[in-house]
Motif scaffolding. Structure first.
Motif, PDB file in Angstrom:
ATOM      1  N   ASN A   1       1.153  -5.174  -2.839  1.00 37.81           N
ATOM      2  CA  ASN A   1       1.262  -6.455  -3.538  1.00 37.81           C
ATOM      3  C   ASN A   1       2.411  -7.299  -2.971  1.00 37.81           C
ATOM      4  O   ASN A   1       2.270  -8.508  -2.728  1.00 37.81           O
ATOM      5  CB  ASN A   1       1.479  -6.156  -5.027  1.00 37.81           C
ATOM      6  CG  ASN A   1       1.430  -7.385  -5.902  1.00 37.81           C
ATOM      7  OD1 ASN A   1       2.419  -7.721  -6.546  1.00 37.81           O
ATOM      8  ND2 ASN A   1       0.305  -8.087  -5.931  1.00 37.81           N
ATOM      9  N   ASN A   2       3.529  -6.645  -2.704  1.00 44.73           N
ATOM     10  CA  ASN A   2       4.742  -7.380  -2.332  1.00 44.73           C
ATOM     11  C   ASN A   2       4.701  -8.009  -0.945  1.00 44.73           C
ATOM     12  O   ASN A   2       5.537  -8.837  -0.613  1.00 44.73           O
ATOM     13  CB  ASN A   2       5.964  -6.443  -2.420  1.00 44.73           C
ATOM     14  CG  ASN A   2       6.224  -6.006  -3.836  1.00 44.73           C
ATOM     15  OD1 ASN A   2       5.659  -6.566  -4.775  1.00 44.73           O
ATOM     16  ND2 ASN A   2       7.067  -4.992  -4.008  1.00 44.73           N
TER      17      ASN A   2
ATOM     18  N   HIS B   1       2.170  -1.467  -5.452  1.00 38.59           N
ATOM     19  CA  HIS B   1       3.287  -2.414  -5.439  1.00 38.59           C
ATOM     20  C   HIS B   1       3.683  -2.774  -4.002  1.00 38.59           C
ATOM     21  O   HIS B   1       3.960  -3.940  -3.689  1.00 38.59           O
ATOM     22  CB  HIS B   1       4.516  -1.812  -6.149  1.00 38.59           C
ATOM     23  CG  HIS B   1       4.338  -1.599  -7.625  1.00 38.59           C
ATOM     24  ND1 HIS B   1       5.165  -0.786  -8.360  1.00 38.59           N
ATOM     25  CD2 HIS B   1       3.425  -2.109  -8.497  1.00 38.59           C
ATOM     26  CE1 HIS B   1       4.790  -0.795  -9.628  1.00 38.59           C
ATOM     27  NE2 HIS B   1       3.728  -1.579  -9.737  1.00 38.59           N
TER      28      HIS B   1
ATOM     29  N   ALA C   1       9.845  -0.566  -3.731  1.00 41.12           N
ATOM     30  CA  ALA C   1       8.681  -0.064  -4.469  1.00 41.12           C
ATOM     31  C   ALA C   1       8.361   1.337  -3.975  1.00 41.12           C
ATOM     32  O   ALA C   1       8.497   1.618  -2.782  1.00 41.12           O
ATOM     33  CB  ALA C   1       7.478  -0.984  -4.265  1.00 41.12           C
TER      34      ALA C   1
ATOM     35  N   ALA D   1       6.139 -10.286  -9.227  1.00 43.63           N
ATOM     36  CA  ALA D   1       6.841  -9.770  -8.036  1.00 43.63           C
ATOM     37  C   ALA D   1       6.584 -10.670  -6.829  1.00 43.63           C
ATOM     38  O   ALA D   1       7.521 -11.032  -6.098  1.00 43.63           O
ATOM     39  CB  ALA D   1       6.380  -8.343  -7.751  1.00 43.63           C
TER      40      ALA D   1
ATOM     41  N   GLY E   1      13.372  -4.657 -11.527  1.00 41.69           N
ATOM     42  CA  GLY E   1      12.221  -4.565 -12.430  1.00 41.69           C
ATOM     43  C   GLY E   1      12.393  -5.346 -13.724  1.00 41.69           C
ATOM     44  O   GLY E   1      11.417  -5.660 -14.397  1.00 41.69           O
TER      45      GLY E   1
ATOM     46  N   ASN F   1       5.452   2.784  -5.586  1.00 43.59           N
ATOM     47  CA  ASN F   1       4.021   2.779  -5.891  1.00 43.59           C
ATOM     48  C   ASN F   1       3.288   2.022  -4.773  1.00 43.59           C
ATOM     49  O   ASN F   1       3.662   0.893  -4.441  1.00 43.59           O
ATOM     50  CB  ASN F   1       3.884   2.067  -7.248  1.00 43.59           C
ATOM     51  CG  ASN F   1       2.471   1.892  -7.685  1.00 43.59           C
ATOM     52  OD1 ASN F   1       1.635   1.390  -6.931  1.00 43.59           O
ATOM     53  ND2 ASN F   1       2.202   2.284  -8.917  1.00 43.59           N
TER      54      ASN F   1
ATOM     55  N   LEU G   1      10.345  -8.637 -14.424  1.00 42.21           N
ATOM     56  CA  LEU G   1       8.885  -8.634 -14.409  1.00 42.21           C
ATOM     57  C   LEU G   1       8.242  -9.031 -15.733  1.00 42.21           C
ATOM     58  O   LEU G   1       7.091  -9.436 -15.765  1.00 42.21           O
ATOM     59  CB  LEU G   1       8.377  -7.251 -13.961  1.00 42.21           C
ATOM     60  CG  LEU G   1       8.852  -6.866 -12.546  1.00 42.21           C
ATOM     61  CD1 LEU G   1       8.549  -5.393 -12.244  1.00 42.21           C
ATOM     62  CD2 LEU G   1       8.201  -7.754 -11.490  1.00 42.21           C
TER      63      LEU G   1
ATOM     64  N   SER H   1       1.294 -12.131  -8.775  1.00 37.95           N
ATOM     65  CA  SER H   1       2.115 -11.327  -9.694  1.00 37.95           C
ATOM     66  C   SER H   1       3.524 -11.917  -9.778  1.00 37.95           C
ATOM     67  O   SER H   1       3.938 -12.705  -8.910  1.00 37.95           O
ATOM     68  CB  SER H   1       2.193  -9.886  -9.197  1.00 37.95           C
ATOM     69  OG  SER H   1       2.944  -9.824  -7.995  1.00 37.95           O
TER      70      SER H   1
END
Ligand SMILES: NC(=O)c1ccc[n+]([C@@H]2O[C@H](COP(=O)([O-])OP(=O)(O)OC[C@H]3O[C@@H](n4cnc5c(N)ncnc54)[C@H](OP(=O)(O)O)[C@@H]3O)[C@@H](O)[C@H]2O)c1
Length: 279
Positions: A249-250, A246, A241, A223, A203, A243, A206, A221
């Motif tokens: 997103n990843n 997240h 992650a 990430a 983290g 969340n 970021l 992002s």
């Protein structure tokens, strides 16, 4: 095909999905169960755990409850770093298999060349004995591939000199600004796939302004940029992650970082102040 299901091939022919889902610091119980369940339902097919994380029970239960065929999920666990004898290695492997509740693992790694409370200490003699245990575990068929983690060049040479089955993976800390080129090149030259742990520097990457600027240029992002960077270098990222946004997103990394931007990212230093290094 998504990067979650595209595969690299290990030196023994085993195929490994290109993005793994990290579970370090994800507490055993509901949190780990929910995170792994969410990841599997979002299409992740590669889960990375360890004896040390204390969450193998919930990780295994989420995999078993997912409804997916066992052969469609790639599962990694790691031998306790403190297990530095043949018998200790066999014992912690049995504990892992009891906790995780699966018939086999896809990948089993020695977590570190030294116990965590003795980082950097010389355990080269013991590591040869532990590798013998890894080979014997591999020969039982209960793990489909074996490897190492946090092994520097000298640690790798030590294993290769004595091994009859070569490690197939080295899992190391690797993120934009911290790419351990000597370790990476040595491992790749010796037919190991290099896995990038802490691809987001746990983290700490970021908030890096230079990385943020480049990510904005691609409308992704930090990430996503960091995960894509690892993939474009031919390594396997292991983002963690809990969340669900997240997790979602990843997995969206179907863009291309230009050669020029990769070169800029390659030159960045100190991108994640606060992040620890294992040696
Ligand atoms: N072999 C080893 O010795 C070793 C050592 C360290 C790690 N690992 C492996 O590598 C995995 C990843 O490394 P790591 O756990 O250090 O963490 P990491 O993946 O580098 O970073 C995880 C952190 O980034 C946050 N995050 C994730 N995706 C994000 C997104 N899209 N946007 C904003 N924030 C996001 C997470 O938050 P939330 O959790 O809140 O979503 C969490 O705080 C580990 O879980 C483990 O499997 C192995």
């Amino acid at each position: 095909m998504s990067k979650l299901t595209e595969t690299y091939e290990l030196s023994n022919g085993v195929k490994i999905p290109k993005i793994g889902f990290g579970t370090w610091q994800v507490p055993n119980g509901q949190v780990a169960y929910d995170a792994v369940t969410e990841a599997l339902s979002q299409g992740y097919r590669h889960i990375d755990t360890a004896w040390q994380y204390g969450n193998e029970e919930s990780v295994g239960r989420a995999i078993r409850d997912s409804g997916l065929n066992r052969e469609d999920v790639f599962v990694t666990s790691k031998l306790a770093a403190a297990a530095k004898s043949y018998d200790a290695a066999m014992k912690t492997f049995d504990e892992t298999m009891d906790r995780i509740g699966l018939d086999y693992l896809d990948l089993y790694l020695i977590h570190a060349p030294w116990p965590w409370d003795e980082m950097g200490a010389d355990y080269s003699t013991q590591n040869i004995e532990v590798w013998q245990a890894m080979e014997d575990i591999y020969k039982t068929g209960k793990v489909r591939a074996i490897g190492i983690s946090n092994f520097n060049v000298a640690d790798q040479k030590n294993i290769l000199k004595h091994a009859t089955i070569m490690p197939m993976v080295n899992q190391i800390q690797y993120y934009i600004g911290y790419t351990e080129p000597d370790i990476t090149v040595y491992a790749q030259d010796h037919n190991m796939l290099v896995e990038a742990f802490s691809p987001l520097a746990t983290g700490y990457l970021l908030n890096n302004e230079a990385v943020k600027d480049i990510a904005a240029h691609y409308d992704v992002s930090v990430a996503q940029l960091a995960i894509r960077y690892v993939l474009q270098h031919g390594l396997l990222p292991l983002p963690k992650a809990t969340n669900s946004a997240h997790i979602e997103n990843n997995k969206q990394v179907e863009f291309e970082i230009s050669v020029a931007d990769m070169a800029v990212l390659d030159k960045l230093k100190d991108t994640a102040p606060g992040e620890d290094h294992n040696g």
